[in-house]
Design a protein around this motif. Structure first.
Motif, PDB file in Angstrom:
ATOM      1  N   ILE A 117      -4.012  -2.546  -0.040  1.00 12.42           N
ATOM      2  CA  ILE A 117      -4.910  -1.660   0.702  1.00 12.42           C
ATOM      3  C   ILE A 117      -4.913  -0.307   0.010  1.00 12.42           C
ATOM      4  N   SER A 118      -6.084   0.157  -0.357  1.00 15.22           N
ATOM      5  CA  SER A 118      -6.155   1.459  -1.023  1.00 15.22           C
ATOM      6  C   SER A 118      -7.540   2.063  -0.836  1.00 15.22           C
ATOM      7  N   GLN A 119      -7.594   3.188  -0.178  1.00 12.01           N
ATOM      8  CA  GLN A 119      -8.862   3.892   0.004  1.00 12.01           C
ATOM      9  C   GLN A 119      -9.527   4.101  -1.344  1.00 12.01           C
ATOM     10  N   SER A 120      -8.798   4.759  -2.246  1.00 12.90           N
ATOM     11  CA  SER A 120      -9.374   5.122  -3.545  1.00 12.90           C
ATOM     12  C   SER A 120      -9.520   3.923  -4.468  1.00 12.90           C
ATOM     13  N   GLY A 121      -8.640   2.944  -4.277  1.00 15.94           N
ATOM     14  CA  GLY A 121      -8.604   1.805  -5.199  1.00 15.94           C
ATOM     15  C   GLY A 121      -8.000   2.190  -6.536  1.00 15.94           C
ATOM     16  N   GLU A 122      -7.451   3.399  -6.631  1.00 14.38           N
ATOM     17  CA  GLU A 122      -6.933   3.883  -7.913  1.00 14.38           C
ATOM     18  C   GLU A 122      -5.456   4.255  -7.836  1.00 14.38           C
ATOM     19  N   THR A 123      -4.838   4.131  -6.676  1.00 17.61           N
ATOM     20  CA  THR A 123      -3.432   4.542  -6.541  1.00 17.61           C
ATOM     21  C   THR A 123      -2.572   3.716  -7.493  1.00 17.61           C
ATOM     22  N   LEU A 124      -1.886   4.405  -8.381  1.00 17.57           N
ATOM     23  CA  LEU A 124      -1.199   3.706  -9.471  1.00 17.57           C
ATOM     24  C   LEU A 124      -0.139   2.732  -8.957  1.00 17.57           C
ATOM     25  N   GLY A 148     -11.985  15.217   2.318  1.00 17.70           N
ATOM     26  CA  GLY A 148     -10.720  15.820   2.746  1.00 17.70           C
ATOM     27  C   GLY A 148      -9.565  15.037   2.139  1.00 17.70           C
ATOM     28  N   VAL A 149      -8.530  15.761   1.733  1.00 23.71           N
ATOM     29  CA  VAL A 149      -7.388  15.069   1.133  1.00 23.71           C
ATOM     30  C   VAL A 149      -6.696  14.166   2.154  1.00 23.71           C
ATOM     31  N   ALA A 150      -6.649  14.611   3.396  1.00 22.98           N
ATOM     32  CA  ALA A 150      -6.013  13.790   4.435  1.00 22.98           C
ATOM     33  C   ALA A 150      -6.964  12.674   4.861  1.00 22.98           C
ATOM     34  N   SER A 151      -6.506  11.451   4.773  1.00 27.25           N
ATOM     35  CA  SER A 151      -7.358  10.315   5.150  1.00 27.25           C
ATOM     36  C   SER A 151      -7.581  10.290   6.654  1.00 27.25           C
ATOM     37  N   THR A 152      -8.806  10.116   7.054  1.00 24.36           N
ATOM     38  CA  THR A 152      -9.122  10.000   8.490  1.00 24.36           C
ATOM     39  C   THR A 152     -10.083   8.824   8.693  1.00 24.36           C
ATOM     40  N   SER A 206      -6.113  11.292  -4.856  1.00 21.95           N
ATOM     41  CA  SER A 206      -5.925  10.024  -5.542  1.00 21.95           C
ATOM     42  C   SER A 206      -4.664  10.156  -6.394  1.00 21.95           C
ATOM     43  N   VAL A 207      -3.681   9.312  -6.127  1.00 24.82           N
ATOM     44  CA  VAL A 207      -2.365   9.501  -6.748  1.00 24.82           C
ATOM     45  C   VAL A 207      -2.213   8.520  -7.905  1.00 24.82           C
ATOM     46  N   THR A 208      -2.497   9.007  -9.100  1.00 24.05           N
ATOM     47  CA  THR A 208      -2.572   8.105 -10.242  1.00 24.05           C
ATOM     48  C   THR A 208      -1.372   8.242 -11.175  1.00 24.05           C
ATOM     49  N   ALA A 268       0.854  -1.204   0.000  1.00 25.37           N
ATOM     50  CA  ALA A 268       0.000   0.000   0.000  1.00 25.37           C
ATOM     51  C   ALA A 268       0.882   1.243   0.000  1.00 25.37           C
ATOM     52  N   CYS A 269       0.253   2.404  -0.002  1.00 24.32           N
ATOM     53  CA  CYS A 269       1.000   3.674   0.040  1.00 24.32           C
ATOM     54  C   CYS A 269       0.414   4.563   1.146  1.00 24.32           C
ATOM     55  N   GLY A 270       1.251   5.457   1.639  1.00 25.63           N
ATOM     56  CA  GLY A 270       0.798   6.510   2.551  1.00 25.63           C
ATOM     57  C   GLY A 270       0.082   5.961   3.766  1.00 25.63           C
ATOM     58  N   THR A 271      -1.049   6.561   4.069  1.00 25.85           N
ATOM     59  CA  THR A 271      -1.818   6.165   5.243  1.00 25.85           C
ATOM     60  C   THR A 271      -2.241   4.698   5.154  1.00 25.85           C
ATOM     61  N   SER A 272      -2.585   4.252   3.956  1.00 24.25           N
ATOM     62  CA  SER A 272      -2.993   2.848   3.799  1.00 24.25           C
ATOM     63  C   SER A 272      -1.833   1.922   4.148  1.00 24.25           C
ATOM     64  N   TYR A 273      -0.620   2.358   3.838  1.00 20.29           N
ATOM     65  CA  TYR A 273       0.567   1.575   4.199  1.00 20.29           C
ATOM     66  C   TYR A 273       0.683   1.474   5.731  1.00 20.29           C
ATOM     67  N   ALA A 280       2.285  11.576  12.543  1.00 22.37           N
ATOM     68  CA  ALA A 280       3.263  12.531  12.001  1.00 22.37           C
ATOM     69  C   ALA A 280       2.905  12.894  10.558  1.00 22.37           C
ATOM     70  N   LEU A 281       2.463  11.904   9.796  1.00 18.00           N
ATOM     71  CA  LEU A 281       2.071  12.187   8.402  1.00 18.00           C
ATOM     72  C   LEU A 281       0.904  13.180   8.365  1.00 18.00           C
ATOM     73  N   LYS A 282      -0.075  12.938   9.236  1.00 18.44           N
ATOM     74  CA  LYS A 282      -1.245  13.838   9.266  1.00 18.44           C
ATOM     75  C   LYS A 282      -0.804  15.265   9.527  1.00 18.44           C
ATOM     76  N   LEU A 283       0.100  15.429  10.511  1.00 17.98           N
ATOM     77  CA  LEU A 283       0.544  16.788  10.855  1.00 17.98           C
ATOM     78  C   LEU A 283       1.271  17.427   9.672  1.00 17.98           C
ATOM     79  N   LYS A 284       2.188  16.677   9.056  1.00 23.54           N
ATOM     80  CA  LYS A 284       2.927  17.208   7.898  1.00 23.54           C
ATOM     81  C   LYS A 284       1.969  17.646   6.803  1.00 23.54           C
ATOM     82  N   GLU A 285       1.050  16.743   6.468  1.00 21.57           N
ATOM     83  CA  GLU A 285       0.162  16.977   5.317  1.00 21.57           C
ATOM     84  C   GLU A 285      -0.634  18.270   5.417  1.00 21.57           C
ATOM     85  N   ILE A 286      -1.176  18.523   6.605  1.00 25.20           N
ATOM     86  CA  ILE A 286      -2.137  19.636   6.632  1.00 25.20           C
ATOM     87  C   ILE A 286      -1.624  20.877   7.355  1.00 25.20           C
TER      88      ILE A 286
HETATM   89  C1  AGP Z   1      -3.311  10.228   3.440  1.00 28.28           C
HETATM   90  O1  AGP Z   1      -3.740  11.247   4.249  1.00 28.28           O
HETATM   91  C2  AGP Z   1      -2.896  10.528   2.125  1.00 28.28           C
HETATM   92  N1  AGP Z   1      -3.404  11.655   1.574  1.00 28.28           N
HETATM   93  C3  AGP Z   1      -2.127   9.527   1.316  1.00 28.28           C
HETATM   94  O2  AGP Z   1      -0.992   9.159   2.025  1.00 28.28           O
HETATM   95  C4  AGP Z   1      -2.898   8.265   0.895  1.00 28.28           C
HETATM   96  O3  AGP Z   1      -3.133   7.458   1.998  1.00 28.28           O
HETATM   97  C5  AGP Z   1      -2.094   7.514  -0.161  1.00 28.28           C
HETATM   98  O4  AGP Z   1      -1.910   8.340  -1.276  1.00 28.28           O
HETATM   99  C6  AGP Z   1      -2.725   6.214  -0.580  1.00 28.28           C
HETATM  100  O5  AGP Z   1      -3.991   6.421  -1.114  1.00 28.28           O
HETATM  101  P1  AGP Z   1      -4.999   5.205  -1.318  1.00 28.28           P
HETATM  102  O6  AGP Z   1      -5.337   4.684   0.024  1.00 28.28           O
HETATM  103  O7  AGP Z   1      -6.158   5.809  -2.021  1.00 28.28           O
HETATM  104  O8  AGP Z   1      -4.290   4.187  -2.147  1.00 28.28           O
END
Ligand code: AGP
Length: 605
Positions: A353-360, A405-409, A601-603, A306-311, A480-486
């Motif tokens: 694991i991916s919230q969006s299901g679209e993270t490349l 919100g861009v920041a995942s919660t 969504s990071v595509t 996974a990436c980011g918060t999902s990781y 820490a990621l949440k604080l950095k992001e926003i």
């Molecule tokens: C979290 O606040 C992020 N904006 C970012 O790290 C996100 O979790 C990451 O880009 C992965 O996204 P996804 O869960 O949609 O794959």
């Protein structure tokens, strides 16, 4: 990560506002600039503005547009700074194009087009598409053939929508590795509109966009384009073609509306609303996911990507899977996984694991596993019918609703809940404990005012340190990621026991330290790390529980959560860190829901 949209309106329908509405829903994908292009009187009119969509809207306030076919774009800059020249749509003489993705061989294509006399006005990779299509038109190819030739010439990942003057009121769209959904108006629309005295809104429109959610308000059904598909969209028909331009059919799905999640309601920010929504999101996730333990039959290894918060959610679950299922588990950042020739043994359960299901990156890792192994693939997604959903053997949905919100919660704690349900599926007692999580979360949310006071302390600093042990370590990383992001404050998370191996040098009497210290089996160890920090620093916030508080020194700021079972504690402890970041950012005055440089969504890679 850019968002693209295209709409074919009904005769005499002006679709400018619909394009803007669509772009508003796509803004989560990028907000460095935006633009639209419409066919009007046999030519293309284009409007572009740097910055958020509101700037484009202002520009359009004074423009007189009458077009019923158009495309639009919200940009997250990859090639070229966020300037007006680099904003999409990109144009050549008779063509306008919007694009999400990266054309990897754009330099050589640009060179060849420049040699043929095409003049570039931007630094983007996208502009090659516009000129390439134009050159094909000049060479006598139809718009559809031009798109096919362009696809054949391009390397990389892309989703494209284009309008062509010679094609008239149609859109041609194509994709490879980047998602694109096509929306369908109701059947027999024209007759219905005539009956409804010209009200074109009743039937929806044929349209195309980066995600189905964006299209949901303007169509009745959606279909997902497959790799190398090309589609021709007109007012009352949609025709899909494969890469050889043979017509193909694509399955249609009813669109899913979630209008509540898309509204801020009484809250000042979507992020706060989504933080407050968490008890509901977790309840729904628990209700809709009854796990059958046979999923793990014969599984000898779990590999999570996974990436980011999902990781970070994946990192927490490693502790759970190993402790409660006794299955060796690895967790890896998706962009690293697929480029290191991972060994994929049989009997490995691969979880993406991916919230969006679209993270490349995550999708590409999943694709890698599907092509190079026999592993069973499991997707944990929040967005139904997303690319990860469609590509996985088994899918579990977090039921958090749309996260604006861009920041995942809320999607993070819903993911954790789902992963806990999987890991605890053979532990009846702990599954019962899991049912209590929403109530514990409700009680943590009542601490918001107290957390706001602690946020004052963080807001005065240029950096912060987050510490935790065991499952609290990834929770610290996410905090820490949440604080950095926003808030844009530099923050690092560390395993508390690792501090003495280097990071402790960062501690002085100014830097705030947030220590997660529930009264669990690691309490004494973490408390020792607290003493080490206290000996060198001053601004220490300890997040603990009722039992832990009793053993805490007086010199620290304490935030006291309810006593919860250590198996479920990570979900509960994630919440005060979200509130800490949120309040810090609002004190500083950043754009909480649309923080700079980010996209939901990071595509792109
Ligand atoms: C979290 O606040 C992020 N904006 C970012 O790290 C996100 O979790 C990451 O880009 C992965 O996204 P996804 O869960 O949609 O794959």
């Amino acid at each position: 990560m850019c968002g693209i949209i295209g709409i074919v309106g009904h005769s005499n329908e002006n679709i400018q506002q619909k394009l803007l509405n669509g772009l508003e829903r796509l803004e989560y994908r990028g907000y460095d600039s935006s633009g639209i292009a419409l066919l009007q009187n046999n030519s293309i009119v284009r409007f572009r503005a740097v910055g958020k969509l509101s700037n484009l809207k202002k520009l359009l306030d004074t423009a007189i547009i009458d077009g019923h076919v158009g495309i639009g774009h919200t940009r997250w800059a990859t090639h070229g700074k966020p300037t007006e020249n680099n904003a999409h749509p990109m144009m050549s003489k008779d063509v306008a194009v919007v694009h999400n993705g990266i054309i990897e061989n754009h330099k050589e294509l640009r060179f060849s087009l420049e040699n043929d006399g095409y003049v570039f006005t931007s630094e983007t990779d996208t502009e090659v598409i516009a000129h390439f299509l134009q050159r094909e038109l000049v060479n006598g190819f139809s718009p559809l053939e031009s798109m096919r030739n362009c696809m054949n010439a391009m390397d990389g990942a892309f989703a494209i929508a284009a309008i062509f003057v010679p094609l008239g009121n149609k859109i041609i769209a194509a994709r490879r590795k980047s998602s694109l959904a096509v929306g369908f108006a109701e059947k027999n629309c024209t007759a219905r509109i005539e009956k409804a005295a010209g009200d074109a809104s009743i039937c929806g429109n044929m349209c195309v966009g980066s995600d189905a959610g964006t299209l949901s308000g303007m169509c009745h059904e959606v279909a997902y384009m497959e790799d190398d598909d090309i589609v021709e969209i007109s007012e009352d028909s949609v025709v899909f073609f494969d890469k050889n331009l043979h017509p193909v059919t694509r399955k249609k799905y009813k669109v899913h509306q979630d209008s509540d999640s898309a509204k801020k309601g009484e809250y000042s920010h979507f992020m706060l609303k989504e933080i407050m929504d968490q008890p509901t999101a977790i309840r729904k996730t628990l209700l809709h996911n009854k796990i059958d333990a046979s999923l793990f039959t014969d599984i000898e290894r779990i590999s999570i990507v996974a990436c980011g918060t999902s990781y970070y959610a994946g990192m927490v679950s490693k502790y759970w899977f190993e402790r409660f299922l006794k299955i060796p588990t690895s967790v890896e950042i998706a962009s690293e996984f697929r480029y290191r020739d991972p060994i994929l043994e049989d009997n490995t359960l691969f979880i993406s694991i991916s919230q969006s299901g679209e993270t490349l990156d995550t999708l590409a890792a999943l694709e890698y596993v599907r092509s190079n192994s026999n592993c069973k693939t499991v997707g944990i997604v929040n967005v139904k019918n997303s690319a990860t959903d469609r590509a996985s053997d088994v899918v579990f949905y977090s039921e958090a609703g749309i996260e604006m919100g861009v920041a995942s919660t809320k999607t993070y704690t819903a993911q954790l809940t789902l992963l806990a349900s999987l890991a605890l599926c053979k532990k009846e007692f702990l599954l019962q404990q899991l049912q209590n999580v929403p109530t514990f979360c409700e009680s943590v949310l009542t601490l918001s005012a107290q957390i706001k006071q602690l946020a004052e302390l963080i807001s005065r600093s240029s950096s912060a340190i987050y510490l935790g042990r065991g499952t609290m370590f990834p929770i610290a990383l996410e905090g820490a990621l949440k604080l950095k992001e926003i808030s844009y404050i530099h923050a690092e998370g560390f395993a508390a026991g690792e501090m003495k191996h280097g990071p402790i040098a960062l501690i002085d009497e100014h830097v705030p330290i947030v220590l997660l210290c529930p009264n669990n089996e690691l309490f004494e160890k973490t408390a020792s790390n607290l003493q080490e920090a206290l000996a060198r620093g001053k601004n220490i916030i300890v997040i603990t529980d009722v039992d832990g508080e009793k053993k805490m020194p007086n010199e620290v700021h304490k935030l006291v959560l309810p006593n919860v079972h250590s198996a479920i504690a990570p979900i509960v402890y994630a919440i005060p860190l979200q509130l800490l970041a949120y309040h810090t950012a609002t004190i500083i005055g950043t754009d909480v829901d649309r923080p700079r440089n980010l996209a939901k969504s990071v595509t792109v890679e």
